[in-house]
Design a protein around this motif. Structure first.
Motif, mmCIF file in Angstrom:
data_model
loop_
_atom_site.group_PDB
_atom_site.id
_atom_site.type_symbol
_atom_site.label_atom_id
_atom_site.label_comp_id
_atom_site.label_asym_id
_atom_site.label_seq_id
_atom_site.Cartn_x
_atom_site.Cartn_y
_atom_site.Cartn_z
ATOM 1 N N THR A 297 106.448 2.960 6.161
ATOM 2 C CA THR A 297 107.643 2.571 6.910
ATOM 3 C C THR A 297 107.469 2.952 8.370
ATOM 4 O OG1 THR A 297 109.014 2.923 4.943
ATOM 5 C CG2 THR A 297 110.149 2.768 7.072
ATOM 6 N N PHE A 298 107.231 1.956 9.188
ATOM 7 C CA PHE A 298 106.859 2.163 10.596
ATOM 8 C C PHE A 298 107.881 3.000 11.351
ATOM 9 C CE2 PHE A 298 104.501 1.287 14.332
ATOM 10 C CZ PHE A 298 105.354 0.901 15.355
ATOM 11 N N THR A 299 109.156 2.769 11.085
ATOM 12 C CA THR A 299 110.188 3.443 11.867
ATOM 13 C C THR A 299 110.370 4.908 11.485
ATOM 14 O OG1 THR A 299 111.813 2.601 10.294
ATOM 15 C CG2 THR A 299 111.514 1.359 12.349
ATOM 16 N N ARG A 300 109.791 5.332 10.370
ATOM 17 C CA ARG A 300 110.022 6.690 9.872
ATOM 18 C C ARG A 300 108.818 7.610 10.078
ATOM 19 N NH1 ARG A 300 114.601 7.183 6.738
ATOM 20 N NH2 ARG A 300 116.034 5.519 7.366
ATOM 21 N N SER A 301 107.929 7.256 10.997
ATOM 22 C CA SER A 301 106.760 8.089 11.247
ATOM 23 C C SER A 301 106.403 8.007 12.718
ATOM 24 C CB SER A 301 105.583 7.606 10.401
ATOM 25 O OG SER A 301 104.410 8.343 10.709
ATOM 26 N N TRP A 302 105.990 9.139 13.267
ATOM 27 C CA TRP A 302 105.447 9.120 14.614
ATOM 28 C C TRP A 302 104.148 8.303 14.616
ATOM 29 C CZ3 TRP A 302 107.802 11.599 18.756
ATOM 30 C CH2 TRP A 302 108.827 12.493 18.443
ATOM 31 N N ILE A 303 103.820 7.790 15.804
ATOM 32 C CA ILE A 303 102.535 7.113 15.999
ATOM 33 C C ILE A 303 102.115 7.387 17.431
ATOM 34 C CG2 ILE A 303 103.588 4.905 16.642
ATOM 35 C CD1 ILE A 303 101.236 3.547 15.077
ATOM 36 N N GLY A 304 100.826 7.522 17.660
ATOM 37 C CA GLY A 304 100.421 7.935 18.995
ATOM 38 C C GLY A 304 99.030 7.491 19.381
ATOM 39 N N TRP A 305 98.582 8.041 20.520
ATOM 40 C CA TRP A 305 97.291 7.663 21.073
ATOM 41 C C TRP A 305 96.493 8.904 21.468
ATOM 42 C CZ3 TRP A 305 95.813 2.596 21.023
ATOM 43 C CH2 TRP A 305 96.823 1.647 20.819
ATOM 44 N N VAL A 306 95.187 8.837 21.216
ATOM 45 C CA VAL A 306 94.245 9.888 21.589
ATOM 46 C C VAL A 306 93.100 9.228 22.350
ATOM 47 C CG1 VAL A 306 92.563 11.559 20.710
ATOM 48 C CG2 VAL A 306 94.839 11.419 19.679
ATOM 49 N N ARG A 307 92.691 9.832 23.451
ATOM 50 C CA ARG A 307 91.625 9.274 24.280
ATOM 51 C C ARG A 307 90.327 10.025 24.073
ATOM 52 N NH1 ARG A 307 91.825 9.208 30.885
ATOM 53 N NH2 ARG A 307 90.994 11.335 30.722
ATOM 54 N N GLN A 308 89.220 9.318 24.205
ATOM 55 C CA GLN A 308 87.903 9.948 24.154
ATOM 56 C C GLN A 308 86.960 9.222 25.098
ATOM 57 O OE1 GLN A 308 85.667 9.978 20.392
ATOM 58 N NE2 GLN A 308 85.043 12.069 20.862
ATOM 59 N N VAL A 309 86.596 9.906 26.168
ATOM 60 C CA VAL A 309 85.537 9.398 27.041
ATOM 61 C C VAL A 309 84.229 9.518 26.259
ATOM 62 C CG1 VAL A 309 84.288 9.795 29.178
ATOM 63 C CG2 VAL A 309 86.783 10.056 29.126
ATOM 64 N N PRO A 310 83.394 8.491 26.256
ATOM 65 C CA PRO A 310 82.150 8.537 25.467
ATOM 66 C C PRO A 310 81.354 9.812 25.705
ATOM 67 C CG PRO A 310 82.465 6.330 26.307
ATOM 68 C CD PRO A 310 83.548 7.176 26.918
ATOM 69 N N GLY A 311 81.007 10.479 24.603
ATOM 70 C CA GLY A 311 80.235 11.709 24.691
ATOM 71 C C GLY A 311 81.053 12.951 25.006
ATOM 72 N N LYS A 312 82.363 12.767 25.154
ATOM 73 C CA LYS A 312 83.226 13.895 25.507
ATOM 74 C C LYS A 312 84.204 14.200 24.380
ATOM 75 C CE LYS A 312 81.446 14.203 29.646
ATOM 76 N NZ LYS A 312 80.560 15.348 29.994
ATOM 77 N N ALA A 313 85.048 15.214 24.625
ATOM 78 C CA ALA A 313 86.000 15.657 23.602
ATOM 79 C C ALA A 313 87.220 14.742 23.530
ATOM 80 C CB ALA A 313 86.428 17.088 23.885
ATOM 81 N N LEU A 314 88.030 14.976 22.515
ATOM 82 C CA LEU A 314 89.267 14.228 22.312
ATOM 83 C C LEU A 314 90.358 14.762 23.237
ATOM 84 C CD1 LEU A 314 89.133 14.465 18.424
ATOM 85 C CD2 LEU A 314 88.544 12.442 19.777
ATOM 86 N N GLU A 315 91.261 13.869 23.629
ATOM 87 C CA GLU A 315 92.414 14.257 24.463
ATOM 88 C C GLU A 315 93.669 13.569 23.923
ATOM 89 O OE1 GLU A 315 91.469 14.337 28.985
ATOM 90 O OE2 GLU A 315 90.270 12.724 28.095
#
Lengths: 108, 121
Positions: free
Chosen positions: B28-46
């Motif tokens: 149920t789309f409306t009942r859960s958070w959803i988000g974004w994480v970035r990763q520059v190639p070869g680097k850590a997650l943000e």
């Protein structure tokens, strides 16, 4: 911002050995809200551990998390070739989550 | 089965606008958070941002706030991340992600396949 420092940078071990990965926070992490992720080349990360010690669904019991406050550990028992990956810790006890720089685990 | 299917790779010039998408299914789309994480190639997650589609509650990483906008369209179960003026430093892989539960928005249990954004003149 809470800074997470992971060590070692690279771990090279043989199949069947135990890997111990460290994650140190610059300040205490509330509620021990620490997660661990595995990322293989060309793939999205996979959640292994949340809440410092709870295994995510489908994760083998060879993977375990421990720690509290500022020091957290991911232990991988009985290493298998498919465990070769980069492992990231994450804290989400503050208003803005942060990730560590990662530990690369190589299987000899 | 939860699925997060992201839009395709993008190549843009500095100063251009962009909106990438993530189509969610299996819950149920409306009942859960959803988000974004970035990763520059070869680097850590943000961590970038999360949104709760039911009431559009949003939470941003201060490092990204003001430069990106997260949104969601409940009618088509889709989350978005957009820029009005891209910079070369925005070049990265962007992952759509859904947490384990609704109480803690940051235990990222499901992930999309990633959208590679390249910004170059």
């Amino acid at each position: 911002e809470i800074v997470l420092t992971q060590s070692p940078g690279t771990l090279s071990l043989s199949p069947g050995e135990r890997a111990t990965l460290s994650c140190r926070a610059s300040q205490s992490v509330s509620n021990d809200y620490v997660g661990w992720y595995q990322q293989k080349p060309g793939q999205a990360p996979r959640l292994l551990i949340y809440g410092a010690s709870s295994r995510a669904s489908g994760i083998p019991d060879r993977f375990s998390g421990s720690g509290s406050g500022t020091d957290f550990t991911l232990t991988i028992n009985r290493l298998e070739p498919e465990d070769s990956a980069v492992y990231y810790c994450q804290q989400y006890g503050s208003s803005s989550p942060t990730f560590g720089g990662g530990t690369k685990v190589e299987i000899k | 089965e939860v699925r997060l299917v992201q839009s395709g790779a993008e190549v843009k010039k500095p100063g251009e606008s962009l909106k990438i998408s993530c189509l969610a299914s299996g819950y149920t789309f409306t009942r859960s958070w959803i988000g974004w994480v970035r990763q520059v190639p070869g680097k850590a997650l943000e961590y970038v941002a999360v949104i709760y589609p039911d009431d559009s509650d949003t939470r941003y990483n201060p490092s990204f706030q003001g430069h990106v906008t997260i949104s969601a369209d409940k009618s088509i179960n889709t989350a978005y991340l957009q820029w009005s003026s891209l910079r070369a430093s925005d070049s990265a892989m962007y992952y759509c992600t859904r947490p384990l539960g609704w109480e803690v928005p940051y235990e990222f249990a499901q992930w999309g396949q990633g959208t590679l954004v390249t910004v170059s003149s």
